[in-house]
Motif scaffolding. Structure first.
Motif, short mmCIF file in Angstrom:
data_model
loop_
_atom_site.label_atom_id
_atom_site.label_comp_id
_atom_site.label_asym_id
_atom_site.label_seq_id
_atom_site.Cartn_x
_atom_site.Cartn_y
_atom_site.Cartn_z
N UNK A 45 89.67 -20.01 19.36
CA UNK A 45 89.57 -18.74 20.10
C UNK A 45 90.91 -18.40 20.72
N UNK A 46 91.60 -19.40 21.27
CA UNK A 46 92.93 -19.16 21.86
C UNK A 46 93.92 -18.77 20.78
N UNK A 47 93.84 -19.43 19.63
CA UNK A 47 94.74 -19.12 18.51
C UNK A 47 94.54 -17.67 18.08
N UNK A 48 93.30 -17.24 17.95
CA UNK A 48 93.02 -15.86 17.55
C UNK A 48 93.49 -14.85 18.59
N UNK A 49 93.44 -15.22 19.86
CA UNK A 49 93.93 -14.34 20.92
C UNK A 49 95.43 -14.13 20.81
N UNK A 54 100.18 -10.71 18.91
CA UNK A 54 101.28 -10.50 17.96
C UNK A 54 101.03 -9.24 17.13
N UNK A 55 99.79 -9.04 16.68
CA UNK A 55 99.46 -7.85 15.89
C UNK A 55 99.65 -6.57 16.70
N UNK A 56 99.32 -6.59 17.96
CA UNK A 56 99.52 -5.42 18.82
C UNK A 56 101.00 -5.10 18.94
N UNK A 101 98.90 -12.85 34.10
CA UNK A 101 97.94 -13.84 33.63
C UNK A 101 97.91 -13.91 32.11
N UNK A 102 98.00 -12.76 31.43
CA UNK A 102 98.04 -12.75 29.97
C UNK A 102 99.30 -13.45 29.48
N UNK A 103 100.44 -13.12 30.08
CA UNK A 103 101.70 -13.75 29.71
C UNK A 103 101.63 -15.26 29.94
N UNK A 104 101.08 -15.66 31.07
CA UNK A 104 100.93 -17.09 31.36
C UNK A 104 100.01 -17.75 30.34
N UNK A 105 98.97 -17.05 29.90
CA UNK A 105 98.07 -17.59 28.88
C UNK A 105 98.80 -17.86 27.58
N UNK A 106 99.71 -16.95 27.19
CA UNK A 106 100.50 -17.16 25.98
C UNK A 106 101.44 -18.35 26.16
N UNK A 107 102.07 -18.46 27.33
CA UNK A 107 102.97 -19.58 27.60
C UNK A 107 102.20 -20.89 27.58
N UNK A 108 101.04 -20.91 28.19
CA UNK A 108 100.21 -22.13 28.20
C UNK A 108 99.84 -22.52 26.77
N UNK A 142 87.60 -24.55 29.58
CA UNK A 142 88.05 -23.51 28.66
C UNK A 142 89.32 -22.88 29.20
N UNK A 143 90.15 -22.38 28.28
CA UNK A 143 91.36 -21.67 28.67
C UNK A 143 91.24 -20.26 28.10
N UNK A 144 91.08 -19.29 28.96
CA UNK A 144 90.89 -17.90 28.56
C UNK A 144 92.23 -17.16 28.67
N UNK A 145 92.19 -15.87 28.35
CA UNK A 145 93.41 -15.05 28.42
C UNK A 145 93.90 -14.89 29.86
#
Length: 188
Positions: A45-49, A54-56, A101-108, A142-145
């Motif tokens: 799920x994290x990989x797909x996020x 990236x697609x956006x 938080x979204x940016x931190x999710x990508x970094x995590x 779980x690790x969400x966006x």
């Protein structure tokens, strides 16, 4: 129709090249993120996020590039974009924590050493319990966006913002694989 094609031959050719390039980049980046996710044993799920982010970004880049290719009148476009960006800017300023938080999710996802199933302690005075140090230990559910789901020793689920995880110290007590090894040792 033939007149349109003849008049805009170079623009059509560049648009086709851009389309092929963007599709190729999406395929390449998707395979790279999937490999990183598989090597790092990340939740799909994290990989797909991350792939969605990236697609956006690639879609936005392609739209901007298409405006240059087709020679859009920038005065009219400038008025439209400045109005849109003014509204978006106000909205983003009001919601800066969501973006952080979204940016931190990508970094995590790409660089942080813990995963779902790890036991951690967050060095944050707001959630530390000096009377009961066992209460300070959490299992990452779980690790969400936007946030982590942490399970306390009492079974409570706590949501903790991703950007705070990057700002506070995190002690990894045990990893998911350590727990599996310990369980295997007990079974022997």
């Amino acid at each position: 129709m033939e007149g349109f094609i003849a008049d805009h031959k170079s623009s059509l050719l560049f648009s086709l090249i851009l389309f092929i390039l963007i599709v190729s980049l999406k395929i390449i980046f998707t395979s790279i993120v999937r490999k990183v996710g598989k090597l790092g044993d990340f939740n799909p799920v994290r990989t797909n996020l991350i792939i969605k982010y990236i697609n956006i970004v690639l879609t936005i880049i392609s739209i901007i590039t298409l405006t240059f290719i087709w020679g859009v009148n920038y005065r009219d476009l400038g008025v439209l974009l400045s109005s849109v960006f003014a509204v978006i800017g106000v909205a983003l300023f009001a919601q800066w924590s969501i973006l952080s938080n979204i940016t931190a999710g990508v970094i995590i996802f790409f660089s942080f050493p813990f995963k779902i199933g790890n036991t951690i302690r967050i060095l944050d005075k707001d959630i530390l319990d000096s009377d009961n140090p066992e209460r300070d230990v959490f299992v990452i559910e779980d690790i969400k966006a936007f946030h982590l789901h942490l399970r306390s020793s009492k079974g409570e689920i706590i949501t903790y913002p991703n950007n705070m995880v990057l700002q506070k110290g995190v002690v990894i007590i045990s990893t998911y694989k350590d727990d599996e090894i310990d369980a295997d040792k007990e079974n022997i």
